[in-house]
Scaffold this motif. Structure first.
Motif, PDB file in Angstrom:
ATOM      1  N   PRO A  29      -2.583   7.116  -3.141  1.00 15.35           N
ATOM      2  CA  PRO A  29      -1.661   7.548  -2.082  1.00 15.35           C
ATOM      3  C   PRO A  29      -0.241   7.776  -2.583  1.00 15.35           C
ATOM      4  CG  PRO A  29      -2.273   5.232  -1.808  1.00 15.35           C
ATOM      5  CD  PRO A  29      -3.171   5.790  -2.851  1.00 15.35           C
ATOM      6  N   GLN A  30       0.123   7.103  -3.670  1.00 15.75           N
ATOM      7  CA  GLN A  30       1.471   7.277  -4.187  1.00 15.75           C
ATOM      8  C   GLN A  30       1.707   8.688  -4.708  1.00 15.75           C
ATOM      9  OE1 GLN A  30      -0.927   5.771  -5.736  1.00 15.75           O
ATOM     10  NE2 GLN A  30      -0.964   6.442  -7.884  1.00 15.75           N
ATOM     11  N   LEU A  31       0.627   9.381  -5.100  1.00 10.66           N
ATOM     12  CA  LEU A  31       0.798  10.731  -5.633  1.00 10.66           C
ATOM     13  C   LEU A  31       1.236  11.695  -4.545  1.00 10.66           C
ATOM     14  CD1 LEU A  31      -2.202  11.236  -8.107  1.00 10.66           C
ATOM     15  CD2 LEU A  31       0.167  10.629  -8.602  1.00 10.66           C
ATOM     16  N   LEU A  32       0.591  11.621  -3.396  1.00 12.10           N
ATOM     17  CA  LEU A  32       0.963  12.527  -2.310  1.00 12.10           C
ATOM     18  C   LEU A  32       2.374  12.226  -1.820  1.00 12.10           C
ATOM     19  CD1 LEU A  32      -0.162  14.898  -0.776  1.00 12.10           C
ATOM     20  CD2 LEU A  32      -1.068  13.334   0.936  1.00 12.10           C
ATOM     21  N   ARG A  33       2.706  10.943  -1.754  1.00 12.73           N
ATOM     22  CA  ARG A  33       4.085  10.590  -1.371  1.00 12.73           C
ATOM     23  C   ARG A  33       5.061  11.114  -2.403  1.00 12.73           C
ATOM     24  NH1 ARG A  33       1.629   5.526  -0.081  1.00 12.73           N
ATOM     25  NH2 ARG A  33       2.432   4.646  -2.038  1.00 12.73           N
ATOM     26  N   GLY A  34       4.654  11.016  -3.685  1.00  8.94           N
ATOM     27  CA  GLY A  34       5.543  11.510  -4.725  1.00  8.94           C
ATOM     28  C   GLY A  34       5.744  13.005  -4.655  1.00  8.94           C
ATOM     29  N   ILE A  35       4.679  13.743  -4.337  1.00  2.00           N
ATOM     30  CA  ILE A  35       4.789  15.197  -4.231  1.00  2.00           C
ATOM     31  C   ILE A  35       5.770  15.580  -3.123  1.00  2.00           C
ATOM     32  CG2 ILE A  35       3.515  17.295  -3.576  1.00  2.00           C
ATOM     33  CD1 ILE A  35       1.074  16.094  -4.979  1.00  2.00           C
ATOM     34  N   ARG A  36       5.740  14.819  -2.014  1.00  2.61           N
ATOM     35  CA  ARG A  36       6.591  15.158  -0.881  1.00  2.61           C
ATOM     36  C   ARG A  36       8.009  14.639  -1.033  1.00  2.61           C
ATOM     37  NH1 ARG A  36       3.631  17.385   3.016  1.00  2.61           N
ATOM     38  NH2 ARG A  36       1.379  17.044   3.053  1.00  2.61           N
ATOM     39  N   GLY A  37       8.180  13.645  -1.889  1.00  2.00           N
ATOM     40  CA  GLY A  37       9.520  13.093  -1.973  1.00  2.00           C
ATOM     41  C   GLY A  37      10.024  12.857  -3.374  1.00  2.00           C
ATOM     42  N   GLY A  38       9.309  13.310  -4.386  1.00  2.67           N
ATOM     43  CA  GLY A  38       9.737  13.090  -5.757  1.00  2.67           C
ATOM     44  C   GLY A  38       9.337  14.244  -6.650  1.00  2.67           C
ATOM     45  N   ALA A  39       9.128  13.935  -7.913  1.00  2.00           N
ATOM     46  CA  ALA A  39       8.791  14.996  -8.868  1.00  2.00           C
ATOM     47  C   ALA A  39       7.733  14.513  -9.856  1.00  2.00           C
ATOM     48  CB  ALA A  39      10.039  15.453  -9.601  1.00  2.00           C
ATOM     49  N   PRO A  40       6.534  14.134  -9.376  1.00  2.00           N
ATOM     50  CA  PRO A  40       5.488  13.718 -10.312  1.00  2.00           C
ATOM     51  C   PRO A  40       4.945  14.919 -11.082  1.00  2.00           C
ATOM     52  CG  PRO A  40       4.583  13.866  -8.100  1.00  2.00           C
ATOM     53  CD  PRO A  40       6.069  14.100  -7.972  1.00  2.00           C
ATOM     54  N   ILE A  41       4.462  14.633 -12.281  1.00  2.00           N
ATOM     55  CA  ILE A  41       3.809  15.652 -13.109  1.00  2.00           C
ATOM     56  C   ILE A  41       2.343  15.252 -13.205  1.00  2.00           C
ATOM     57  CG2 ILE A  41       3.875  16.935 -15.266  1.00  2.00           C
ATOM     58  CD1 ILE A  41       6.494  16.962 -13.640  1.00  2.00           C
ATOM     59  N   ILE A  42       1.470  15.972 -12.497  1.00  2.00           N
ATOM     60  CA  ILE A  42       0.071  15.577 -12.347  1.00  2.00           C
ATOM     61  C   ILE A  42      -0.810  16.562 -13.107  1.00  2.00           C
ATOM     62  CG2 ILE A  42      -1.801  15.115 -10.728  1.00  2.00           C
ATOM     63  CD1 ILE A  42       0.418  14.740  -8.578  1.00  2.00           C
ATOM     64  N   ILE A  43      -1.624  16.038 -14.021  1.00  2.78           N
ATOM     65  CA  ILE A  43      -2.587  16.860 -14.766  1.00  2.78           C
ATOM     66  C   ILE A  43      -3.993  16.411 -14.380  1.00  2.78           C
ATOM     67  CG2 ILE A  43      -3.547  17.354 -17.049  1.00  2.78           C
ATOM     68  CD1 ILE A  43      -0.740  17.204 -18.180  1.00  2.78           C
ATOM     69  N   ILE A  44      -4.839  17.383 -14.004  1.00  5.99           N
ATOM     70  CA  ILE A  44      -6.215  17.089 -13.598  1.00  5.99           C
ATOM     71  C   ILE A  44      -7.164  17.855 -14.506  1.00  5.99           C
ATOM     72  CG2 ILE A  44      -7.887  17.123 -11.717  1.00  5.99           C
ATOM     73  CD1 ILE A  44      -5.557  17.209  -9.750  1.00  5.99           C
ATOM     74  N   ASP A  45      -8.049  17.141 -15.204  1.00  7.03           N
ATOM     75  CA  ASP A  45      -9.067  17.759 -16.067  1.00  7.03           C
ATOM     76  C   ASP A  45     -10.380  17.865 -15.297  1.00  7.03           C
ATOM     77  OD1 ASP A  45      -7.354  17.989 -18.204  1.00  7.03           O
ATOM     78  OD2 ASP A  45      -7.952  16.097 -19.120  1.00  7.03           O
ATOM     79  N   ILE A  46     -10.935  19.084 -15.199  1.00  4.23           N
ATOM     80  CA  ILE A  46     -12.215  19.317 -14.526  1.00  4.23           C
ATOM     81  C   ILE A  46     -13.111  20.066 -15.498  1.00  4.23           C
ATOM     82  CG2 ILE A  46     -13.365  20.235 -12.487  1.00  4.23           C
ATOM     83  CD1 ILE A  46     -10.736  20.212 -11.034  1.00  4.23           C
ATOM     84  N   GLY A  47     -14.030  19.362 -16.150  1.00  2.00           N
ATOM     85  CA  GLY A  47     -14.864  19.978 -17.182  1.00  2.00           C
ATOM     86  C   GLY A  47     -15.912  20.932 -16.641  1.00  2.00           C
ATOM     87  N   ASP A  48     -16.422  20.697 -15.419  1.00  2.00           N
ATOM     88  CA  ASP A  48     -17.442  21.559 -14.822  1.00  2.00           C
ATOM     89  C   ASP A  48     -16.782  22.846 -14.323  1.00  2.00           C
ATOM     90  OD1 ASP A  48     -19.130  22.722 -12.673  1.00  2.00           O
ATOM     91  OD2 ASP A  48     -20.425  21.019 -13.103  1.00  2.00           O
ATOM     92  N   ARG A  49     -17.224  23.994 -14.842  1.00  2.00           N
ATOM     93  CA  ARG A  49     -16.570  25.259 -14.501  1.00  2.00           C
ATOM     94  C   ARG A  49     -16.762  25.624 -13.034  1.00  2.00           C
ATOM     95  NH1 ARG A  49     -14.516  28.381 -18.456  1.00  2.00           N
ATOM     96  NH2 ARG A  49     -14.862  27.671 -20.595  1.00  2.00           N
ATOM     97  N   ILE A  50     -17.951  25.357 -12.489  1.00  2.00           N
ATOM     98  CA  ILE A  50     -18.175  25.660 -11.076  1.00  2.00           C
ATOM     99  C   ILE A  50     -17.252  24.809 -10.204  1.00  2.00           C
ATOM    100  CG2 ILE A  50     -19.865  25.688  -9.211  1.00  2.00           C
ATOM    101  CD1 ILE A  50     -22.045  26.106 -11.267  1.00  2.00           C
ATOM    102  N   MET A  51     -17.152  23.544 -10.537  1.00  2.00           N
ATOM    103  CA  MET A  51     -16.281  22.651  -9.784  1.00  2.00           C
ATOM    104  C   MET A  51     -14.825  23.091  -9.899  1.00  2.00           C
ATOM    105  SD  MET A  51     -16.400  19.900  -7.859  1.00  2.00           S
ATOM    106  CE  MET A  51     -17.775  18.825  -8.303  1.00  2.00           C
ATOM    107  N   LEU A  52     -14.418  23.504 -11.088  1.00  2.00           N
ATOM    108  CA  LEU A  52     -13.044  23.966 -11.286  1.00  2.00           C
ATOM    109  C   LEU A  52     -12.739  25.174 -10.401  1.00  2.00           C
ATOM    110  CD1 LEU A  52     -10.331  23.976 -12.745  1.00  2.00           C
ATOM    111  CD2 LEU A  52     -11.400  25.219 -14.620  1.00  2.00           C
ATOM    112  N   ASP A  53     -13.682  26.118 -10.344  1.00  2.00           N
ATOM    113  CA  ASP A  53     -13.487  27.306  -9.511  1.00  2.00           C
ATOM    114  C   ASP A  53     -13.329  26.919  -8.044  1.00  2.00           C
ATOM    115  OD1 ASP A  53     -13.647  28.971 -11.696  1.00  2.00           O
ATOM    116  OD2 ASP A  53     -15.774  29.434 -11.424  1.00  2.00           O
TER     117      ASP A  53
END
Length: 677
Positions: A29-53
């Motif tokens: 939950p802290q990530l969404l709060r950070g997006i709305r009130g801060g400046a987090p740098i979020i990296i998400i790795d999704i290896g499955d190509r279908i899932m990524l799409d």
């Protein structure tokens, strides 16, 4: 986090992506709060190509609702209470100029203290380095689990699932399986039943070929490497050693069917590695055979491996990447660039932590040498033909409980010189024979029938084959000893008989005399036919498709002349790594030298079989009567103890009405008998 989905039918893989993405932020939950009130740098790795799409389509709606429409790389301008957000979705490894541009954009956004969300298969190879260093949160996207599948079925069908889903089904279910099995016109029970059917089909396919490392025989050196690698991969996973200490590159060389591909699959399964199978042909067929299409396909396979570490890239037929120094045709630049690209991927310029590379080839000597050096495919394992003991173990593994009390000695003898793929085919055929015969239990006869064709040869032809194989066997025993050599007359494939040696002769040191003796063994069948029958047949020459004696002898003599320096001082020249004998024969001096080696060997073989003519005939009679003869049998004949035994038997020639023609076989006067120099 609530996921808003339309009432109309929605593809289950889209629901899966939405649910798993929502869960990712619900658990943080802290990530969404950070997006709305801060400046987090979020990296998400999704290896499955279908899932990524699917995530690329759904992520914004999941986080912010349906008001904002975003494409590509952009800035979201929101109301005064919400900061601007920079997002980046990179599905393919970017070209250098694009990667540099993405880095510049990232620096600008960082300087403005804006939140950044970056999604890719593998951050290390897809995203700017500055973004990776600045990341405040690294997320590996979750995989399908039981609760998510149950929720997907409820959303699609509108009904709650009443029965538990087996954990094994969940483990084997992919996004594509969800699309096949989960439909709005089915009940939850029907969806689960279809998932079970798809899972069982995979399990049956896996069980039909599932072997363990301990079941792989005849490849002990490769198996030892694999066991050490698995131990080190576990230590790496536990953080006890760096990846640089893990053996992560091996090249397998051996004849077709010896188990190279099977080894790679079994190793990956036992090591828990995601396997990416590739060949040059696969990469070339990915587009229109343009260089850019090929290199992109190659890069994608390695990126898939990097996105799913620990993983393994298995490259079959690596001799398709030839030595760059030997490429002289008009497309040399194309070939060199392809080889260079492979070397760069295997070398790990983009990072190879967690990635094992296995190469396989039938002719490892044709490969680019730089591919086999330390740091790349540094371990080279040569796989030879299995011994009799290894063959029996291969049969036992594939037969499982069938024929457990039967002696397989005759079956092993018939299959001497075959490889694991042949054993698998034989057992499969034998099971089919038993199944089609009223579904009875398998018998030893079923195995034999799966190996040997029915005998339909005329007696004269069979006698010629006996003489031919007896000559091979006799000369082999005389020159290299009786251990590990055998001749059989069973009709296997297109061959009417064969003589094989499964134990390397201890007297072979690689000298010119050793190679010339080997030539004599190869050409002995021809000499034996000439000695006893007065003529030779095409089986001793160049009948197409059989890998004839003359073809094998010419290849060996060519190697002596062009590469091994074993054809005398007049031909002490290295002509290169090429093994294309046809090209080498284009040179008159090479043809002359090869011809002389073959002629000398043929003459020596003829002298030798004529000097032992009576032994040759005795061994041929033994083959005709019993269908087999071993090196020990030949040694006994040569010692003079086999003649009486043969004479006491029913004369196979007389029994077949051929005794009267014996005179014609010895019509030619033989030269003075002497041993070859």
């Amino acid at each position: 986090m609530a996921v808003s989905l339309a009432r109309k039918p929605v593809p289950p893989h889209r629901i899966a992506a939405s649910l798993l993405f929502a869960r990712t932020f619900d658990e943080r939950p802290q990530l969404l709060r950070g997006i709305r009130g801060g400046a987090p740098i979020i990296i998400i790795d999704i290896g499955d190509r279908i899932m990524l799409d699917e995530v690329a389509l759904a992520w914004q709606r999941i986080l912010f609702g349906d008001d904002d429409k975003l494409d590509g790389i952009s800035i979201v301008d929101r109301n005064d209470s919400t900061p601007e957000i920079h997002f980046m979705i990179v599905k393919e490894p970017p070209k250098p100029q694009v990667r540099a541009s993405n880095g510049d954009i990232t620096l600008e956004e960082l300087s403005m203290a804006r939140p950044i969300i970056a999604i890719s298969p593998a951050a290390k190879s897809h995203l700017p380095d500055v973004l990776i260093r600045a990341a405040t949160e690294r997320i590996n996207f979750p995989t399908l689990d039981l609760a998510t599948i149950a929720q997907i079925i409820r959303i699609v069908t509108g009904k709650t699932i009443r029965q538990p889903i087996d954990a094994n089904i969940v483990e084997r279910t992919t996004l594509a399986d969800l699309v096949v099995a989960v439909r709005y016109d089915r009940t939850p029970a029907e969806c689960v039943a279809e998932l079970r059917r798809l899972s069982m089909a995979k399990e049956n396919l896996k069980a039909s070929r599932e072997l363990a490392l301990v079941d792989l025989h005849g490849i002990e050196e490769a198996r030892t490497w694999a066991e050490a690698a698995i131990s080190d991969i576990k230590a790496w996973r536990d953080g006890r050693i760096p990846w640089s200490q893990v053996p992560s590159g091996i090249a397998l060389s051996g004849p077709p069917g010896c188990g190279k591909t099977t080894f790679a699959a079994v190793f990956c399964r036992e090591a828990g590695l995601h396997m990416v199978a590739a060949t040059l042909a696969k990469w070339q067929s990915s587009g229109e055979a343009h260089l850019g299409h090929l290199l992109r396909a190659m890069r994608q396979d390695f990126e898939e491996a990097r996105a799913n570490v620990p993983s393994c890239v298995f490259i079959d037929e690596i001799d398709s990447f030839p030595s760059r120094s030997g490429v002289t045709h008009s497309h040399r630049d194309y070939v060199v660039e392809v080889v260079n690209a492979l070397l760069a991927e295997v070398d790990g310029i983009k990072g190879r932590d967690g990635v094992v590379v296995i190469g396989a080839s039938n002719e490892i000597t044709r490969c680019e040498p730089a591919l086999l050096r330390a740091g790349r495919l540094e371990k080279i394992v040569t796989i030879g033909l299995p011994s009799a003991v290894e063959l029996e173990l291969m049969f036992r593994v594939r037969l499982k409980s069938d024929l457990a009390q039967e002696d397989l000695a005759t079956i092993v003898e018939l299959t001497t010189g075959m490889v694991g793929a042949d054993v698998e085919r034989i057992v499969k055929d034998a099971r089919r024979f038993a199944r089609q015969a009223d579904d009875r239990a398998m018998t030893l006869s079923d195995l034999r029938n799966a190996i040997v064709r029915p005998e339909v040869r005329p007696t004269e032809q069979r006698w010629r084959h006996c003489v031919h194989e007896a000559a091979h066997l006799l000369v082999d025993v005389i020159l290299f000893g009786p251990d590990g050599v055998l001749a059989t007359m069973a009709s296997i494939g297109r061959a009417g008989g064969r003589s094989v040696r499964t134990i390397d002769p201890g007297r072979f040191f690689g000298t010119p005399d050793d190679y010339r003796r080997r030539l004599q063994v190869i050409l002995a069948g021809r000499a034996g036919e000439e000695c006893l029958l007065g003529s030779v047949s095409h089986g001793a020459g160049g009948e197409p498709g059989l890998g004839s004696d003359l073809e094998e002898a010419t290849q060996l003599a060519s190697a002596m002349v062009t590469r091994l320096g074993l054809a005398g001082t007049g031909y002490l020249t290295y002509f290169g790594r090429s093994q294309n004998v046809r090209d080498e024969l284009a040179f008159a001096e090479i043809r002359e030298a090869i011809g002389r080696e073959l002629s000398d060997a043929a003459m020596a073989a003829e002298i030798l079989v004529r000097a032992h003519r009576r032994a040759l005939e005795a061994v041929a009679r033994l083959l005709l009567s019993s269908g087999r003869a071993s090196g020990a049998d030949v040694a006994e004949v040569l010692r003079g103890r086999g003649s009486d035994r043969t004479a006491r038997r029913v004369d196979p020639l007389r029994a077949h009405g051929l005794a009267g023609s014996e005179r014609s076989w010895s019509a030619k006067d033989s030269p003075t008998a002497r041993e070859p120099n």
